[in-house]
Design a protein around this motif. Structure first.
Motif, PDB file in Angstrom:
ATOM      1  N   SER A  45      -6.260  -9.999 -14.980  1.00 18.74           N
ATOM      2  CA  SER A  45      -7.027  -8.789 -15.280  1.00 18.74           C
ATOM      3  C   SER A  45      -6.341  -7.551 -14.710  1.00 18.74           C
ATOM      4  O   SER A  45      -6.218  -6.515 -15.383  1.00 18.74           O
ATOM      5  N   THR A  46      -5.885  -7.677 -13.480  1.00 18.38           N
ATOM      6  CA  THR A  46      -5.212  -6.547 -12.837  1.00 18.38           C
ATOM      7  C   THR A  46      -3.920  -6.191 -13.558  1.00 18.38           C
ATOM      8  O   THR A  46      -3.634  -5.017 -13.849  1.00 18.38           O
ATOM      9  N   GLU A  47      -3.124  -7.227 -13.874  1.00 24.39           N
ATOM     10  CA  GLU A  47      -1.842  -6.990 -14.548  1.00 24.39           C
ATOM     11  C   GLU A  47      -2.039  -6.370 -15.929  1.00 24.39           C
ATOM     12  O   GLU A  47      -1.178  -5.615 -16.405  1.00 24.39           O
ATOM     13  N   SER A  48      -3.169  -6.659 -16.558  1.00 20.94           N
ATOM     14  CA  SER A  48      -3.449  -6.118 -17.893  1.00 20.94           C
ATOM     15  C   SER A  48      -4.133  -4.758 -17.831  1.00 20.94           C
ATOM     16  O   SER A  48      -4.476  -4.195 -18.890  1.00 20.94           O
ATOM     17  N   GLY A  49      -4.350  -4.242 -16.639  1.00 24.19           N
ATOM     18  CA  GLY A  49      -4.979  -2.932 -16.495  1.00 24.19           C
ATOM     19  C   GLY A  49      -6.452  -2.911 -16.863  1.00 24.19           C
ATOM     20  O   GLY A  49      -6.966  -1.874 -17.307  1.00 24.19           O
ATOM     21  N   LEU A  50      -7.145  -4.052 -16.627  1.00 25.92           N
ATOM     22  CA  LEU A  50      -8.535  -4.168 -17.065  1.00 25.92           C
ATOM     23  C   LEU A  50      -9.552  -4.019 -15.943  1.00 25.92           C
ATOM     24  O   LEU A  50     -10.757  -4.102 -16.195  1.00 25.92           O
ATOM     25  N   ASP A  51      -9.087  -3.800 -14.720  1.00 23.42           N
ATOM     26  CA  ASP A  51     -10.021  -3.802 -13.599  1.00 23.42           C
ATOM     27  C   ASP A  51     -11.083  -2.714 -13.708  1.00 23.42           C
ATOM     28  O   ASP A  51     -12.164  -2.838 -13.120  1.00 23.42           O
ATOM     29  N   GLY A  52     -10.819  -1.669 -14.492  1.00 23.36           N
ATOM     30  CA  GLY A  52     -11.807  -0.615 -14.641  1.00 23.36           C
ATOM     31  C   GLY A  52     -12.963  -0.994 -15.546  1.00 23.36           C
ATOM     32  O   GLY A  52     -14.034  -0.376 -15.488  1.00 23.36           O
ATOM     33  N   SER A  53     -12.780  -2.040 -16.374  1.00 24.45           N
ATOM     34  CA  SER A  53     -13.840  -2.393 -17.334  1.00 24.45           C
ATOM     35  C   SER A  53     -14.304  -3.836 -17.224  1.00 24.45           C
ATOM     36  O   SER A  53     -15.214  -4.243 -17.948  1.00 24.45           O
ATOM     37  N   VAL A  54     -13.708  -4.618 -16.342  1.00 21.12           N
ATOM     38  CA  VAL A  54     -14.110  -6.014 -16.157  1.00 21.12           C
ATOM     39  C   VAL A  54     -14.849  -6.140 -14.832  1.00 21.12           C
ATOM     40  O   VAL A  54     -14.371  -5.675 -13.800  1.00 21.12           O
ATOM     41  N   ARG A  55     -16.017  -6.769 -14.864  1.00 23.23           N
ATOM     42  CA  ARG A  55     -16.820  -6.980 -13.661  1.00 23.23           C
ATOM     43  C   ARG A  55     -16.964  -8.480 -13.427  1.00 23.23           C
ATOM     44  O   ARG A  55     -17.419  -9.220 -14.295  1.00 23.23           O
ATOM     45  N   TRP A  56     -16.581  -8.924 -12.233  1.00 24.14           N
ATOM     46  CA  TRP A  56     -16.655 -10.330 -11.863  1.00 24.14           C
ATOM     47  C   TRP A  56     -17.997 -10.560 -11.170  1.00 24.14           C
ATOM     48  O   TRP A  56     -18.188 -10.196 -10.016  1.00 24.14           O
ATOM     49  N   ARG A  57     -18.919 -11.164 -11.863  1.00 19.86           N
ATOM     50  CA  ARG A  57     -20.288 -11.309 -11.370  1.00 19.86           C
ATOM     51  C   ARG A  57     -20.528 -12.597 -10.598  1.00 19.86           C
ATOM     52  O   ARG A  57     -21.591 -12.774 -10.011  1.00 19.86           O
ATOM     53  N   GLY A  58     -19.566 -13.513 -10.590  1.00 17.98           N
ATOM     54  CA  GLY A  58     -19.754 -14.765  -9.868  1.00 17.98           C
ATOM     55  C   GLY A  58     -20.755 -15.669 -10.575  1.00 17.98           C
ATOM     56  O   GLY A  58     -21.254 -15.371 -11.655  1.00 17.98           O
TER      57      GLY A  58
END
Length: 381
Positions: free
Chosen positions: A254-267
């Motif tokens: 996710s980080t490498e794809s630049g998605l951390d701004g729109s992906v939420r890891w809810r567990g």
């Protein structure tokens, strides 16, 4: 009212996080409510546990305190290794104890009792027990295609010809197994666990996924798909509910794809209806499935789904173009297209979501329980 029976649900693990465990306890509650005497038996206790009732109305037994070790043949140099011989002796002793426990539970079964084996691996233990006084029903909770691609295909061919009936999840898969020469095949769909009193309002710009963070669930493919969707839907987020061993690698992706701004890891979540109520679209990116409970739960919450058409069970649940959208398995562009259509068209979302909530009721617990009762009666003749 059907006759009360002793029912034993034998599964790989009675507490492992996953759909089969959820199904096992769902059916145990249903069967208990119908007057049957239920006993859930897991081969082992899991490290990655799901929330199960602290004091269920039925007994739960585990044969091992953790996953049993794999046999290691004492050939070659291993035959002379004292540690290897000791490990194998401990494994054999633990297996003997597990078989004695299983045997003592099943020996107490009354006439007309049924053992439902939810996953074929557990047959490794049952086949060493005297089951002449029992009716044995085997199950597979994955599609023919997914089993065919792995070792479980050979397990099914080895173990399930010997059971009184074995159940695929759909007629399509049952036909495929029958074509393999198995003449005891039928099918049984999973049951919808819950119909929320209030459906999702579909007001949040959230796409959600619920499932283990493992290869089968294809979350890596979902992240690649989301990389195609996110630039065109900057006001939407992808919420990932689940846990599993692949999480570190997936977070790095996710980080490498630049998605951390729109992906939420809810567990992991024990409140699936709450997660769905806060979502407007559900996505399932699995490489293989059986008859996915999460897909049914999303539809019951009136959340329209975009999914890979990875199993007959998926297209049994979702009527493509009517109450959800399907994409060819592994086709990231197609899945991205389905997500863009659902996120970009609120009228489509609302119409499909409302139709999904109505259509999924054909898999209600009452209807599926009735099918089980008919099967038990048929096998008793």
């Amino acid at each position: 009212m059907s006759a009360a029976r002793d029912l034993f649900l034998l599964t790989n693990s009675a507490d492992e996080l996953g759909g089969v465990t959820a199904w096992t306890h769902q059916m145990a509650r249903l069967f208990t409510g119908a007057g049957h005497r239920v006993h859930v038996i897991g081969v082992y206790e899991s490290d990655l546990k799901m929330a199960v009732p602290d004091a269920p109305e039925y007994p739960v037994t585990s044969l091992y305190p953790q996953h049993p070790p794999t046999p290691q043949p004492l050939g070659g140099a291993r035959r002379l290794s004292v540690p290897a011989r000791r490990r194998e002796a401990r494994r054999i002793a633990a297996r003997g104890h597990a078989l004695a426990t299983l045997g003592s539970v099943l020996d107490a079964a009354r006439p007309g009792s049924v053992v439902v084996v939810t996953q074929v691996w557990a047959m490794e233990w049952l086949r060493e027990i005297d089951t002449a006084h029992l009716t044995v029903v085997g199950m597979s909770h994955e599609s023919y295609r997914y089993s065919r691609a792995c070792h479980r295909y050979h397990w099914i061919k080895r173990h399930y010809p010997h059971v009184d009936r074995w159940l695929a999840l759909t007629q399509e898969d049952a036909d495929l197994w029958t074509a393999e020469g198995l003449n005891n095949v039928d099918f049984m769909p999973n049951a919808l666990a819950h119909l929320p009193a209030v459906p999702s309002p579909r007001t949040e710009n959230v796409v959600c996924s619920i499932g283990r963070l493992a290869d089968q669930k294809g979350v890596d493919m979902l992240l690649d798909t989301w990389a195609k969707v996110a630039p065109l839907r900057p006001d939407w987020e992808l919420h990932l509910y689940g846990a599993g061993g692949d999480e570190p690698a997936l977070r790095a992706q996710s980080t490498e794809s630049g998605l951390d701004g729109s992906v939420r890891w809810r567990g992991r979540t024990d409140d699936v209806p709450g997660a769905l109520a806060a979502s407007s679209v559900f996505v399932q990116s699995s490489r293989g499935e059986g008859f996915p409970l999460a897909l049914m739960e999303a539809m019951a919450s009136a959340v329209p789904c975009a999914a890979f058409d990875c199993a007959p069970g998926v297209r049994e649940i979702v009527r493509d173009g009517e109450d959800g959208l399907l994409a060819p398995v592994g086709d990231l562009d197609a899945l991205a297209d389905r997500l863009l259509r659902l996120t970009g068209n609120p009228r489509m979302r609302d119409a499909m979501g409302e139709r999904a909530r109505v259509n999924v009721r054909r898999f209600s617990q009452e209807r599926v329980l009735e099918r089980w009762e008919e099967l038990f009666a048929l096998l008793e003749r």
